[in-house]
Design a protein around this motif. Structure first.
Motif, mmCIF file in Angstrom:
data_model
loop_
_atom_site.group_PDB
_atom_site.id
_atom_site.type_symbol
_atom_site.label_atom_id
_atom_site.label_comp_id
_atom_site.label_asym_id
_atom_site.label_seq_id
_atom_site.Cartn_x
_atom_site.Cartn_y
_atom_site.Cartn_z
ATOM 1 N N ALA A 4 9.521 13.268 -0.383
ATOM 2 C CA ALA A 4 8.182 12.799 -0.005
ATOM 3 C C ALA A 4 7.586 13.708 1.052
ATOM 4 O O ALA A 4 8.291 14.173 1.956
ATOM 5 C CB ALA A 4 8.265 11.363 0.520
ATOM 6 N N GLY A 5 6.308 13.999 0.900
ATOM 7 C CA GLY A 5 5.599 14.822 1.873
ATOM 8 C C GLY A 5 5.692 16.325 1.621
ATOM 9 O O GLY A 5 4.975 17.090 2.250
ATOM 10 N N SER B 164 8.712 10.509 -3.300
ATOM 11 C CA SER B 164 9.189 11.804 -3.788
ATOM 12 C C SER B 164 8.486 12.149 -5.099
ATOM 13 O O SER B 164 7.807 11.317 -5.696
ATOM 14 C CB SER B 164 10.706 11.764 -3.991
ATOM 15 N N THR B 165 8.665 13.399 -5.523
ATOM 16 C CA THR B 165 8.077 13.881 -6.770
ATOM 17 C C THR B 165 9.196 14.288 -7.715
ATOM 18 O O THR B 165 10.142 14.961 -7.299
ATOM 19 C CB THR B 165 7.190 15.118 -6.513
ATOM 20 N N LYS C 241 4.977 11.125 -9.938
ATOM 21 C CA LYS C 241 5.133 10.440 -8.649
ATOM 22 C C LYS C 241 5.159 8.946 -8.927
ATOM 23 O O LYS C 241 4.160 8.367 -9.341
ATOM 24 C CB LYS C 241 3.976 10.771 -7.710
ATOM 25 N N TRP C 242 6.330 8.332 -8.712
ATOM 26 C CA TRP C 242 6.484 6.902 -8.972
ATOM 27 C C TRP C 242 5.994 6.108 -7.768
ATOM 28 O O TRP C 242 6.613 6.132 -6.717
ATOM 29 C CB TRP C 242 7.930 6.576 -9.315
ATOM 30 N N PHE D 95 0.846 -1.186 0.000
ATOM 31 C CA PHE D 95 0.000 0.000 0.000
ATOM 32 C C PHE D 95 0.884 1.240 0.000
ATOM 33 O O PHE D 95 1.627 1.473 0.946
ATOM 34 C CB PHE D 95 -0.909 0.011 1.236
ATOM 35 N N ILE D 96 0.806 2.022 -1.076
ATOM 36 C CA ILE D 96 1.642 3.210 -1.231
ATOM 37 C C ILE D 96 0.734 4.423 -1.406
ATOM 38 O O ILE D 96 -0.186 4.412 -2.228
ATOM 39 C CB ILE D 96 2.570 3.097 -2.464
#
Length: 137
Positions: A129-130, A13-14, A23-24, A6-7
């Motif tokens: 990320a975030g 990261s972007t 966004k991978w 679950f991602i």
């Protein structure tokens, strides 16, 4: 190598470009996916990807929202939500947002690899990320 099932988009990261963001969500580094990679692409109005190829990976594009044009092997068609495009390895292709809102799509590569090529481009800025992806120039 993590094996996450679950991602969330906030977990990864972007990749920030002048045309939009990527966004991978599934890659060998993100969740141990060895046979494919998948990422959410946001193309800004009037922007697009130049014609290019992925020599060693097939690609599927699934359009989520917005409208645009997709070129594959010299043929260009209008695309929108609910449509899927298959691009075999080595075939020239490109996507352009022709609408006034963000064109969002899911890109899937098999096998993975093109996501690393994109990350290595000089015009790619990696946003942790975030964090909200905004241009620093």
């Amino acid at each position: 190598m993590p094996e996450e099932n679950f991602i969330s988009s906030g977990d990864v990261s972007t990749q920030l470009f002048d045309w939009g963001t990527l966004k991978w969500m599934a890659t060998p580094d993100v969740n141990g996916s060895e046979r494919l990679s998948a990422g959410v692409v946001n193309l800004e109005p009037g922007k697009g990807h130049d014609i290019h190829t992925h020599p060693d990976s097939d690609e599927i594009l699934y359009f989520i929202s917005g409208e645009g044009e997709q070129t594959v092997a010299g043929e260009t068609k209008e695309v929108g939500p609910g449509e899927m495009i298959y691009i075999p390895a080595g075939v020239e292709h490109g996507t352009t947002n022709t609408g006034w809102e963000t064109l969002q799509l899911l890109a899937v590569y098999a096998p993975p690899g093109p996501e690393d090529v994109l990350a290595d481009l000089p015009e790619c800025e990696i946003v942790p990320a975030g964090e909200i992806p905004t241009r620093n120039d």
